[in-house]
Design an enzyme around this catalytic site. Sequence first.
Site, PDB file in Angstrom:
ATOM      1  N   HIS A  51     -42.951  10.311  20.009  1.00  0.00           N
ATOM      2  CA  HIS A  51     -42.003  10.850  21.314  1.00  0.00           C
ATOM      3  C   HIS A  51     -41.723   9.713  22.092  1.00  0.00           C
ATOM      4  CE1 HIS A  51     -42.653  14.842  19.856  1.00  0.00           C
ATOM      5  NE2 HIS A  51     -43.894  14.856  20.070  1.00  0.00           N
ATOM      6  N   HIS A  75     -48.978  10.237  17.142  1.00  0.00           N
ATOM      7  CA  HIS A  75     -47.893  11.237  17.321  1.00  0.00           C
ATOM      8  C   HIS A  75     -47.034  10.997  18.654  1.00  0.00           C
ATOM      9  CE1 HIS A  75     -46.527  15.517  16.888  1.00  0.00           C
ATOM     10  NE2 HIS A  75     -46.360  15.676  18.211  1.00  0.00           N
ATOM     11  N   GLU A  76     -47.736  11.076  19.728  1.00  0.00           N
ATOM     12  CA  GLU A  76     -47.115  10.782  21.101  1.00  0.00           C
ATOM     13  C   GLU A  76     -46.533   9.624  20.999  1.00  0.00           C
ATOM     14  OE1 GLU A  76     -46.988  13.384  22.966  1.00  0.00           O
ATOM     15  OE2 GLU A  76     -48.532  14.509  22.053  1.00  0.00           O
TER      16      GLU A  76
END
Length: 445
Positions: A23, A19-20
């Site tokens: 980003h 998920h990170e």
Amino acid sequence: MALTLLAFAFALGLLVTFHEFGHYWVARRCGVKVLRFSVGFGRILWQRTDRRGTQWALSAIPLGGYVKMLDDPPPGADESASHEAFNRKSLAQRSAVVLAGPLANLLLAVLLYTGLGVMGTLEPAAILSAPAAGTPAAQAGVADGDELLEVDGTPVHSWNDARWRLLGPIVRGGEITLSVRPADGGPPRGLRLHTQAGDVAPDGPDPLAAAGLALADARPRLGELTPGGAAEQAGLRAGDLVEAIGGVEHPSVATMIEVISAHPGEALSLRVRRDDAELTLEVTPRPAQDGQGAAIGRIGVLVQGERPMVERRLGPVDSLWQGVARTVEMTGFSLRMMGRMLIGEASLRNVSGPVTIADYAGQTARLGLEPYIGFLALISISIGVLNLLPIPMLDGGHLLFYLIEAIRGRAVSERAREAGQRIGIALLFGLMSLAFFNDLVRLFS
């Protein structure tokens, strides 16, 4: 316990780090300076700095990770340094960076489902058991041994596939069209199944079973025989597939044991399939005593359950298409369930916390690689969907502020952001409290 904790830590670490990374990847493409990418939290165990000035770190607590960006330029920074700050980027770029995290989780689910398709899975064939009287399946005409071929015009290839296709329509309620092939191999017939909208709860009844749709019982196959026992003397052999006993056709393992136990000293007709031949033999269970001293029958054989299995293995393109379709379907199902919980049509017991997730991680890991990969895909979708909710403090909350900014033509005031964050913290605290409460109820009940 150790396997459960390890499987949970790996799952959470992988899914949150992915998920990170979403980003991070989009932030770099938009020219945002990333100060740190950490796998894990807490004390840094290892770190290195790349040529762009990003510090890559491995931290002590392996339960996820985080990305730290340059939000605002430092005092006195030149134009090039100011241009690297996140808050100086355009609305479209900021939105893309925020949206990338949840989309990365959905992409990971696609990749995991694709991998399962390429690897191939061995799954039970979609052979149905006799439905209970009065259930929608019984009213529709489902019979014992029917093979499910299609659900609403979509072919099903296994029982796992059938459950996937049936769960959503059954929970929503309405008419479901089925195509089944009878146990005697006759031509397929169409059925119409009518169900009422129902609830799905982790500790509640199975919606498919409540509708009368269940996998047929495993058929008994004989294993090791006791030397000199009744089974051996009757001519039975290890590997024989039992098709009938004492007049009961296609018995389950439990039914076969019950019939034998109920007839000590009485001859029983036993029809078995051995290789490609069908044989009828006679076996007389020998009297024995159970734990209460009652007489029961024993024939001296280990009985094993066996179900017809099918192997599902797809090519790379078909696997990718299945991965995308399954991720889209599960995302839609998750959103519908959240909506039903909000309006009170679904139980809040569906909200699960870390204890339940850890338990499922351990259970699937013990079952094997395939179930664990499927678990990872489901949790990845859940993380992606949860982060898209329009709650301040989540990615969806930031996107909500950006949507307001796009409509108004100017950014939301700092005061409004702070108020929104306080509301978001309260909502998340309430959600976490509910999840922990549900976990404790399941743990002690």
